[in-house]
Design a protein around this motif. Structure first.
Motif, PDB file in Angstrom:
ATOM      1  N   ILE A 337       9.671  39.002  16.077  1.00  0.00           N
ATOM      2  CA  ILE A 337      10.767  38.224  16.675  1.00  0.00           C
ATOM      3  C   ILE A 337      11.401  37.333  15.606  1.00  0.00           C
ATOM      4  O   ILE A 337      12.631  37.200  15.536  1.00  0.00           O
ATOM      5  CB  ILE A 337      10.248  37.391  17.868  1.00  0.00           C
ATOM      6  N   HIS A 338      10.571  36.734  14.749  1.00  0.00           N
ATOM      7  CA  HIS A 338      11.097  35.921  13.650  1.00  0.00           C
ATOM      8  C   HIS A 338      11.914  36.773  12.674  1.00  0.00           C
ATOM      9  O   HIS A 338      12.904  36.304  12.100  1.00  0.00           O
ATOM     10  CB  HIS A 338       9.957  35.220  12.899  1.00  0.00           C
ATOM     11  N   ALA A 339      11.505  38.006  12.491  1.00  0.00           N
ATOM     12  CA  ALA A 339      12.202  38.873  11.534  1.00  0.00           C
ATOM     13  C   ALA A 339      13.549  39.353  12.062  1.00  0.00           C
ATOM     14  O   ALA A 339      14.401  39.781  11.273  1.00  0.00           O
ATOM     15  CB  ALA A 339      11.326  40.073  11.189  1.00  0.00           C
ATOM     16  N   PHE A 340      13.755  39.278  13.359  1.00  0.00           N
ATOM     17  CA  PHE A 340      15.033  39.692  13.933  1.00  0.00           C
ATOM     18  C   PHE A 340      16.051  38.581  13.716  1.00  0.00           C
ATOM     19  O   PHE A 340      15.967  37.506  14.312  1.00  0.00           O
ATOM     20  CB  PHE A 340      14.898  40.001  15.425  1.00  0.00           C
ATOM     21  N   ASN A 341      17.013  38.830  12.871  1.00  0.00           N
ATOM     22  CA  ASN A 341      18.006  37.827  12.476  1.00  0.00           C
ATOM     23  C   ASN A 341      19.155  37.828  13.483  1.00  0.00           C
ATOM     24  O   ASN A 341      20.217  38.412  13.242  1.00  0.00           O
ATOM     25  CB  ASN A 341      18.511  38.142  11.064  1.00  0.00           C
ATOM     26  N   ALA A 457      19.876  48.878  13.143  1.00  0.00           N
ATOM     27  CA  ALA A 457      19.999  49.166  11.713  1.00  0.00           C
ATOM     28  C   ALA A 457      19.875  47.888  10.880  1.00  0.00           C
ATOM     29  O   ALA A 457      19.222  47.877   9.826  1.00  0.00           O
ATOM     30  CB  ALA A 457      21.328  49.854  11.433  1.00  0.00           C
ATOM     31  N   ILE A 458      20.491  46.803  11.349  1.00  0.00           N
ATOM     32  CA  ILE A 458      20.356  45.517  10.652  1.00  0.00           C
ATOM     33  C   ILE A 458      18.907  45.050  10.702  1.00  0.00           C
ATOM     34  O   ILE A 458      18.361  44.528   9.720  1.00  0.00           O
ATOM     35  CB  ILE A 458      21.297  44.475  11.286  1.00  0.00           C
ATOM     36  N   TYR A 459      18.262  45.262  11.828  1.00  0.00           N
ATOM     37  CA  TYR A 459      16.867  44.858  11.996  1.00  0.00           C
ATOM     38  C   TYR A 459      15.950  45.643  11.068  1.00  0.00           C
ATOM     39  O   TYR A 459      15.039  45.073  10.442  1.00  0.00           O
ATOM     40  CB  TYR A 459      16.472  45.059  13.458  1.00  0.00           C
ATOM     41  N   ILE A 468       7.605  46.585   6.190  1.00  0.00           N
ATOM     42  CA  ILE A 468       7.456  47.401   7.408  1.00  0.00           C
ATOM     43  C   ILE A 468       8.428  48.570   7.357  1.00  0.00           C
ATOM     44  O   ILE A 468       9.612  48.417   7.048  1.00  0.00           O
ATOM     45  CB  ILE A 468       7.717  46.547   8.660  1.00  0.00           C
ATOM     46  N   ASP A 469       7.931  49.742   7.706  1.00  0.00           N
ATOM     47  CA  ASP A 469       8.740  50.952   7.757  1.00  0.00           C
ATOM     48  C   ASP A 469       9.123  51.240   9.205  1.00  0.00           C
ATOM     49  O   ASP A 469       8.325  51.788   9.972  1.00  0.00           O
ATOM     50  CB  ASP A 469       7.962  52.135   7.170  1.00  0.00           C
ATOM     51  N   ALA A 470      10.333  50.828   9.614  1.00  0.00           N
ATOM     52  CA  ALA A 470      10.837  51.102  10.961  1.00  0.00           C
ATOM     53  C   ALA A 470      11.943  52.144  10.854  1.00  0.00           C
ATOM     54  O   ALA A 470      12.769  52.084   9.947  1.00  0.00           O
ATOM     55  CB  ALA A 470      11.368  49.830  11.599  1.00  0.00           C
TER      56      ALA A 470
END
Length: 604
Positions: A337-341, A457-459, A468-470
């Motif tokens: 959640i923190h990584a989602f800008n 895509a931004i995430y 992390i490989d998403a």
């Protein structure tokens, strides 16, 4: 559906509305309507719903566009993908919902409803002239068969209410009675909204099999023509038994309703610009500001309108599938959640104007206040579960905020720390656990979901900063339904619209049965005794104060459970439509919501 009034008076209006409904009705005589709390707003002799125009002209056609397609005409089962319009256009219910009240139903197929103060039973008396579209009468046998068949063979959302029925009996030529085995104030209303199907149509047939045979209903329209995956058309039934009911007066005015299907949203919008589609609901405010300068708008042939509403924000975003061990640890979910800008995503896609969803019931008096500790009755309800609640449920929780830069350094540092606490560290540029397994997952989306694909895509780029490989996988609607029904995904786009009157559906959304039972709406796999207890408290609340406290407590459990990465919501619906379409000036509380467009609209 409000205008500027609701954007400034949203919380005050909701609180006032709840206060007006504070006194429970104690009568157990037959009534024309029923409210969750208090008295219905409209008397037995009402002329029409307040947001309908009883003088609206009949005729014309309204054409809608949707991305995707369909391969079934049975919307009541797990198999197949049926048009969402089948039920509201062609199949009637015992009672009808007013979009101008938090939860009040008025008689449709049923001329009256009866229950007691404890709501231990409900009885319905059918109207003598209630008919299916083939002219046959709607009978008590049809009602009981519909409830039982939907509850035992239909989609999981119907099963919960059926399990709460101790007995179902025919009490007269046009009357039925259902006695309950649990305390649940909402059950009489839930049963009032169940679709009533014709029992004889399904004799000797497998109800659970996907089929292109349309249900025989008793609603205002019938299925006219269709081509799977391309279009479906509904024709208004000139012999519709219910056309003169006060509840229906001024509704269902178009002679024909047609839905055209498109592969992607861009093609749908181009069709609207070209005049092939009557209306378009724009979800993106940046596009609303920039893309509506085509000739039809300039000439006045297309009208742009913002329709306000008084509903909670609901939840929309990227859901973790907590059945996957990768997302079982709340610290991992909090890190992601923190990584989602959000600030960067919102600025890129929406021009930064959309407010963020801060909790499931935000934008209403039923929502928790971000950052504030639980107090009073909310705290009392949650305290017995304190040992199992996640951080923030009792002491306050707020979603992280970034500086809007691509680096998002502060939140990435916090995410790195949380992941390390959960056993994940960067090794040779790749996030791995103690066993050396890399942190990798799939984001499942549907084709044509351009906005969510862009956000994902931004995430994905942000997650690379954590090692992390998403990866993003897009599939067609049929594959998407199959995979989400089986919970075969790691992360996916998730949306649950919530209303000012949440009830039994909350158990379908968040109940523990959805962890293993396929086809429920609990896609994240929420398994929380506290959440189920709060839902039970909502369903048994004796008054609106207790109901609001239980809902606020549920909101805290869900939000701090970190099951979804919330995105944005809109305080208005943005509708563009052909100038020949009209709606009453009086807008309902729910705003642009099923039951208003196209029901209350007309064509000139």
């Amino acid at each position: 559906m409000r205008q500027d009034f609701f954007s400034t008076m949203r919380r005050i209006g909701m609180i006032a509305g709840l206060a007006l409904l504070a006194s429970p009705v104690l009568s157990d005589s037959p009534e024309h309507a029923i409210a969750m709390y208090g008295e219905p707003a409209l008397p037995p002799d009402f002329v029409s719903l307040p947001y309908a125009n009883p003088e609206a002209p009949k005729g014309g056609q309204i054409v809608f566009g949707e991305a995707g397609g369909f391969d079934s005409l049975n919307p009541y089962i797990v198999k197949g993908n049926a048009p969402s319009q089948i039920t509201p256009f062609t199949v009637e219910t015992l009672m009808g919902r007013s979009l101008d009240e938090p939860f009040t139903l008025y008689g449709l197929l049923a001329e009256s409803i009866q229950t007691d103060a404890a709501r231990s039973y409900v009885a319905f008396t059918l109207r003598e002239n209630a008919r299916f579209s083939d002219g046959s009468p709607v009978t008590p046998e049809d009602v009981i068969w519909s409830f039982e068949t939907l509850g035992t063979q239909g989609q999981p959302r119907y099963a919960t209410a059926w399990r709460k029925i101790a007995s179902a009996e025919i009490t007269g030529p046009r009357s039925v009675k259902f006695t309950f085995n649990v305390q649940d104030r909402e059950l009489p209303l839930i049963l009032g909204l169940r679709p009533i199907l014709k029992k004889a149509q399904w004799a000797g047939k497998d109800f659970t099999a996907s089929s292109l045979e349309a249900p025989i209903g008793s609603g205002p329209y019938v299925v006219d023509t269709f081509e799977p995956g391309r279009f479906i058309a509904f024709r208004r039934n000139p012999d519709w038994w219910g056309k003169d009911l006060p509840f229906n007066r001024g509704l269902y005015n178009a002679d024909t309703l047609r839905v055209e299907y498109f592969g992607v949203d861009t093609a749908l919008f181009e069709a609207f610009k070209g005049g092939a589609i009557s209306s378009f609901r724009e979800l993106n405010p940046a596009k609303w500001a920039a893309n509506y300068d085509f000739p039809a708008v300039a000439a006045g042939d297309v009208v742009k309108e913002e329709i306000p509403h008084g509903r909670p924000s609901g939840i929309e975003g990227f859901a973790f599938n907590t059945r996957n061990p990768l997302f079982a640890d709340w610290r991992v979910r909090e890190a992601l959640i923190h990584a989602f800008n959000f600030e960067l995503v919102n600025q890129t896609l929406n021009g930064g104007v959309q407010p963020r969803i801060t909790s499931y019931f935000s934008n209403s008096a039923l929502g928790m206040e971000p950052g504030k500790p639980a107090e009073g009755r909310v705290k009392d309800l949650l305290t017995p579960f304190a040992a199992d609640l996640l951080p923030g449920a009792l002491d306050g929780y707020t979603l992280p905020v970034s500086d809007g830069s691509e680096a998002n350094r502060k939140n990435i540092r916090t995410a790195t720390k949380l992941l390390a606490e959960a056993g994940w560290t960067v090794q040779d540029g790749v996030l791995k656990n103690a066993a050396g397994q890399p942190f990798a997952f799939e984001i499942l989306l549907t084709q044509g979901q351009d906005e969510m694909i862009s956000a994902a895509a931004i995430y994905v780029e942000s997650l690379k900063r954590l090692g992390i490989d998403a990866r993003i996988t897009t599939v067609d609607n049929a594959q998407y339904k199959e995979r989400t029904n089986a919970y075969s995904f790691d992360m996916t786009h998730y949306i649950r619209a919530l209303t000012p009157s949440p009830g039994n559906e909350q158990m379908l959304y968040w109940g523990a049965k959805g962890v293993t039972e396929p086809g429920t709406r609990n896609w994240p796999g929420i398994n929380s005794p506290a959440a189920e207890a709060m839902i039970s408290a909502m369903l048994t609340a004796p008054d609106t104060q207790e109901f609001a406290a239980a809902t606020q407590a549920l909101d805290r459990v869900l939000t701090t459970g970190r099951y979804v990465i919330p995105v944005w919501y809109s305080r208005v619906s943005r509708l563009a439509y052909r100038k020949e379409l009209h709606h009453p000036a009086r807008l309902p509380l729910y705003g642009d919501w099923p039951g208003w467009m196209p029901d209350a609209w007309w064509v000139e």
